[in-house]
Design an enzyme around this catalytic site. Structure first.
Site, PDB file in Angstrom:
ATOM      1  N   SER A 152       0.977   1.738   7.211  1.00  0.00           N
ATOM      2  CA  SER A 152       0.532   3.727   7.621  1.00  0.00           C
ATOM      3  C   SER A 152       0.594   3.665   5.493  1.00  0.00           C
ATOM      4  O   SER A 152       0.081   4.054   5.979  1.00  0.00           O
ATOM      5  CB  SER A 152       2.225   4.163   8.079  1.00  0.00           C
ATOM      6  OG  SER A 152       3.316   3.382   7.715  1.00  0.00           O
ATOM      7  N   ARG A 198      -4.738  -8.078  10.228  1.00  0.00           N
ATOM      8  CA  ARG A 198      -5.586  -8.093  12.037  1.00  0.00           C
ATOM      9  C   ARG A 198      -6.599  -7.568  11.768  1.00  0.00           C
ATOM     10  O   ARG A 198      -6.726  -6.733  10.896  1.00  0.00           O
ATOM     11  CB  ARG A 198      -4.157  -7.074  12.631  1.00  0.00           C
ATOM     12  CG  ARG A 198      -2.619  -7.629  12.665  1.00  0.00           C
ATOM     13  CD  ARG A 198      -1.631  -6.497  13.344  1.00  0.00           C
ATOM     14  NE  ARG A 198      -2.390  -6.100  14.772  1.00  0.00           N
ATOM     15  CZ  ARG A 198      -2.281  -5.183  15.043  1.00  0.00           C
ATOM     16  NH1 ARG A 198      -0.675  -4.933  14.942  1.00  0.00           N
ATOM     17  NH2 ARG A 198      -2.466  -5.150  16.702  1.00  0.00           N
ATOM     18  N   LYS A 254       9.771   0.132  -1.130  1.00  0.00           N
ATOM     19  CA  LYS A 254      11.421  -0.214  -0.962  1.00  0.00           C
ATOM     20  C   LYS A 254      11.898  -1.095  -0.654  1.00  0.00           C
ATOM     21  O   LYS A 254      12.644  -0.476   0.329  1.00  0.00           O
ATOM     22  CB  LYS A 254      11.491   1.523  -0.546  1.00  0.00           C
ATOM     23  CG  LYS A 254      10.648   2.443  -0.777  1.00  0.00           C
ATOM     24  CD  LYS A 254      10.842   3.967  -0.918  1.00  0.00           C
ATOM     25  CE  LYS A 254       9.643   4.816  -1.381  1.00  0.00           C
ATOM     26  NZ  LYS A 254       9.508   6.066  -0.845  1.00  0.00           N
ATOM     27  N   GLY A 286       9.412   8.571  -4.270  1.00  0.00           N
ATOM     28  CA  GLY A 286       9.912   9.472  -4.014  1.00  0.00           C
ATOM     29  C   GLY A 286       9.822   9.616  -2.117  1.00  0.00           C
ATOM     30  O   GLY A 286       9.850   8.644  -1.106  1.00  0.00           O
ATOM     31  N   ALA A 328       4.331   8.818   5.419  1.00  0.00           N
ATOM     32  CA  ALA A 328       2.756   8.512   5.174  1.00  0.00           C
ATOM     33  C   ALA A 328       2.204   9.416   5.867  1.00  0.00           C
ATOM     34  O   ALA A 328       1.292  10.216   5.558  1.00  0.00           O
ATOM     35  CB  ALA A 328       3.079   6.757   5.479  1.00  0.00           C
ATOM     36  N   LYS A 360      18.276   4.981   0.084  1.00  0.00           N
ATOM     37  CA  LYS A 360      18.044   5.696   0.772  1.00  0.00           C
ATOM     38  C   LYS A 360      17.607   5.272   2.244  1.00  0.00           C
ATOM     39  O   LYS A 360      18.508   6.536   3.210  1.00  0.00           O
ATOM     40  CB  LYS A 360      16.793   7.121  -0.443  1.00  0.00           C
ATOM     41  CG  LYS A 360      15.421   5.935   0.258  1.00  0.00           C
ATOM     42  CD  LYS A 360      14.768   6.328   1.155  1.00  0.00           C
ATOM     43  CE  LYS A 360      13.548   5.865   0.536  1.00  0.00           C
ATOM     44  NZ  LYS A 360      12.525   5.745   1.998  1.00  0.00           N
ATOM     45  N   ARG A 414      10.739   5.977   9.716  1.00  0.00           N
ATOM     46  CA  ARG A 414      11.131   4.324   9.879  1.00  0.00           C
ATOM     47  C   ARG A 414      13.276   4.247   9.963  1.00  0.00           C
ATOM     48  O   ARG A 414      13.459   3.862  10.960  1.00  0.00           O
ATOM     49  CB  ARG A 414      10.329   3.786   9.830  1.00  0.00           C
ATOM     50  CG  ARG A 414       9.040   3.540  10.153  1.00  0.00           C
ATOM     51  CD  ARG A 414       8.313   2.348   9.136  1.00  0.00           C
ATOM     52  NE  ARG A 414       8.297   2.856   7.546  1.00  0.00           N
ATOM     53  CZ  ARG A 414       7.230   2.165   6.558  1.00  0.00           C
ATOM     54  NH1 ARG A 414       7.421   0.400   6.775  1.00  0.00           N
ATOM     55  NH2 ARG A 414       7.490   2.004   5.305  1.00  0.00           N
ATOM     56  N   ASN A 415      13.086   4.855   9.134  1.00  0.00           N
ATOM     57  CA  ASN A 415      15.086   4.442   8.889  1.00  0.00           C
ATOM     58  C   ASN A 415      15.591   4.734   9.654  1.00  0.00           C
ATOM     59  O   ASN A 415      16.553   4.394  10.688  1.00  0.00           O
ATOM     60  CB  ASN A 415      14.785   4.019   7.540  1.00  0.00           C
ATOM     61  CG  ASN A 415      14.564   2.913   6.870  1.00  0.00           C
ATOM     62  OD1 ASN A 415      15.272   1.636   6.627  1.00  0.00           O
ATOM     63  ND2 ASN A 415      13.539   3.485   5.885  1.00  0.00           N
TER      64      ASN A 415
END
Length: 350
Positions: A21, A49, A122, A152, A156, A207, A271-272
């Protein structure tokens, strides 16, 4: 003429390695920035893929990661990394952090001699505790002036939908940072520049771990007071680690510090945050992985952050508690009381 020889010169060919993404979205930013400035630019994406690559080339979409977002026609894709890297003077890396080093070993001989490399990743490497810019410099033998990072509040999907966003391009060489910023200044994407590579990267790494903690709190149905407290004290932890490594306090108060932390801890697109919420709801790490299509870097990088903090004698109780959950040494039920477990002291005493 290379990117470094003249910051006003934009590269004609840019390679983006990684078709997830954020990699695909950044390719869109680069294409839209070129269109807005009247520049002619070819953006090539490398993807593992074949079906993702075929969709990008045939219908200008990456449906798995960006749903119905239409991509500019100047973006093409290939599973052949040599084809993607050919003559590219700007190379953007957007692959999982823990797979970066072995992949760079395979790609090194394919890079143009004058290429500048930009990290969108990250994460902190397990085993070495190295930041991604350090891994890149080590494996590719590049000087710091040819390695940059972008960080930052980079959710996405929001950026792909062209919702206004600001970010930071960091490089030890300010002219290189400015040249890259020029390449990715789109109508909806405003990059600032920095020479504090350490602070920008640490902000983007820690983060993710704090977002796991906030997500777990949400999964356990804890309130906004709890989440705000964890975010704020999480920023303090991030700042302590960044400063110990030579980063700057001002960076932590900016887009790559506070900005990224708030976005990642607060958004359902993170996601996190999502992985933490699922853990808080009682799912195992394996079940979380099955439900998510992309890597939650905090799960991978958390132990490395905790290890690095220990080496530097930096107190990071929230990080320690999250890692204890990830390693099965603590249940999510016991996490709450541990999140703010630190000796009483002044708030301003880091």
């Amino acid at each position: 003429m290379t990117l470094l020889e003249s910051p006003s010169t934009t590269p004609e060919t840019i390679a983006v390695l990684g078709a997830g993404s954020w990699g695909t979205t950044f390719a869109k930013i680069l294409a839209d920035a070129a269109a807005a400035s009247g520049a002619t630019r070819s953006i090539r994406i490398w993807g593992r893929r074949a079906e993702v690559v075929a969709e990008i080339n045939s219908v200008h979409r990456n449906g798995q990661y960006l749903k119905d977002i239409e991509l500019p026609s100047s973006i093409t894709a290939s599973t052949d990394v040599a084809e993607v890297l050919k003559d590219a003077t700007l190379v953007v890396l957007a692959v999982p952090a823990q797979s970066l080093r072995p992949q760079l070993g395979e790609w090194k001989a394919l890079l143009a001699p004058e290429a500048v490399v930009v990290s969108l990743m990250k994460g902190l490497e397990l085993g070495t505790d190295a930041r991604m810019s350090e891994v890149i410099a080590q494996e590719l033998g590049l000087p710091a002036s040819r390695v940059a990072v972008v960080s930052g509040p980079n959710l996405a999907m929001e950026i792909a939908r062209e919702q206004p966003t600001a970010s930071v391009v960091a490089c030890s060489d300010n002219e290189t940072a400015s040249a890259i910023a020029l390449c990715c200044t789109a109508p909806y994407f405003r990059p600032y520049t920095s020479t504090d590579v350490v602070g920008v990267e640490i902000g983007g790494i820690v983060k993710n771990v704090i977002a796991l903690a906030v997500g777990i709190c949400e999964g356990r149905q804890m309130g906004d007071n709890t989440k705000a407290s964890v975010i704020t004290r999480g920023l303090a932890e991030t700042s302590r680690l960044a400063l110990a490594l030579g980063g700057e306090a001002l960076t932590m108060a900016g887009l790559a510090g506070l900005g990224d932390l708030v976005a990642t801890c607060s958004s359902s697109l993170s996601r996190n945050h999502t992985a933490g919420r699922l853990l808080g709801e009682g799912l195992s790490l394996e079940q979380v992985a099955e439900q998510m299509t992309q890597t939650a870097e905090g799960i991978k990088s958390g132990p490395a952050v905790h290890e690095l903090a220990g080496k530097l004698n930096v107190e990071m109780p929230i990080t320690a508690a999250v890692v204890a959950v990830l390693e099965g040494r603590m249940s999510v039920d016991d996490l709450g009381p541990r999140l703010l477990a630190r000796a009483l002291k002044s708030e301003g005493d880091y």
